[in-house]
Design an enzyme around this catalytic site. Structure first.
Site, PDB file in Angstrom:
ATOM      1  N   HIS A  32       1.050   4.449   4.620  1.00 56.17           N
ATOM      2  CA  HIS A  32       0.186   5.365   3.495  1.00 56.17           C
ATOM      3  C   HIS A  32       0.456   6.609   3.032  1.00 56.17           C
ATOM      4  CE1 HIS A  32      -3.553   2.455   3.024  1.00 56.17           C
ATOM      5  NE2 HIS A  32      -2.498   1.688   3.407  1.00 56.17           N
ATOM      6  N   SER A  41       0.766  -1.195   0.005  1.00 55.69           N
ATOM      7  CA  SER A  41      -0.057  -0.044   0.030  1.00 55.69           C
ATOM      8  C   SER A  41       0.734   1.353  -0.097  1.00 55.69           C
ATOM      9  CB  SER A  41      -0.699  -0.094   1.229  1.00 55.69           C
ATOM     10  OG  SER A  41      -1.902  -0.914   1.181  1.00 55.69           O
TER      11      SER A  41
END
Length: 204
Positions: free
Chosen positions: A179, A128
């Site tokens: 992230h 991610s």
């Protein structure tokens, strides 16, 4: 720009880096989670991110979590997102620059995770951070290189970036810092990576 109309064989030829990364995600999931090959559990534990172990000198853990996932849904979601948004950037940047962007953004996400709490012993893994790095590159285009996107692509990218950031804070068991720092890493990498890309790249 994001609509995939190629055959499977054409996709492999046109986007070899995306194809390789997606295949690697699935292969590692099969080896480590499905078939549980000998030493697979040990290999996975050696690869997951762990701030405390990084602080003890296991610096490879800033890289290896990018390729590992926690189960089928995690593997498929990240792989699907990569297949959806990665090909345009692989075509634009070329294989070498795309690999550099992907890996450095993923590492940036893991460094950010580490810097926030070097002593934390909890594990984290997944692509991610690297994928949010790709979103960071697209975000830079939205504000500084609009000449590289058409209106429809800009709207799609904008919506996905906003949704991705919102879900980062709403979903449980998300490495929020991974992230965010992956995204920031992509933003930082975008200016030099896109410097020599000509306007209207996708419309020639």
């Amino acid at each position: 720009m994001f609509l995939r109309t190629e055959s499977f064989n054409d996709f492999l030829k046109l986007y070899p880096v995306i194809a390789f990364l997606t295949g690697l995600h699935i292969l590692l999931w099969l080896i480590m989670d499905v078939f549980s090959f000998p030493f697979a559990v040990e290999w996975k534990q050696l690869g997951v991110g762990n701030n405390f172990l990084v602080s003890q000198g296991e610096y490879w853990r800033l890289l290896t979590p990018i390729f590992l996932h926690a189960g089928l849904s995690h593997t498929l979601f990240n792989s699907f997102t990569l297949v959806l948004f990665g090909p345009a950037l692989e075509r634009m940047l070329g294989k070498v620059k795309f690999i550099i962007a992907y890996l450095l953004a993923g590492i940036a996400g893991n460094i950010g995770t580490y810097a926030a709490d070097p002593g934390a012993f909890h594990s984290h893994l997944g692509a991610s951070g690297a994928i949010f790095g790709l979103f960071g590159i697209y975000a830079y285009m939205l504000f500084a290189r609009k000449d590289l996107l058409d209106q429809a692509s800009s709207q799609i990218i904008g919506v996905f970036i906003v949704l991705g950031l919102i879900m980062t804070f709403l979903q449980p068991n998300i490495n929020v810092l991974g992230h965010l720092f992956g995204f920031i890493g992509g933003l930082a990498l975008a200016p030099p990576l896109l410097k020599n890309i000509k306007p209207g790249f996708f419309f020639r």
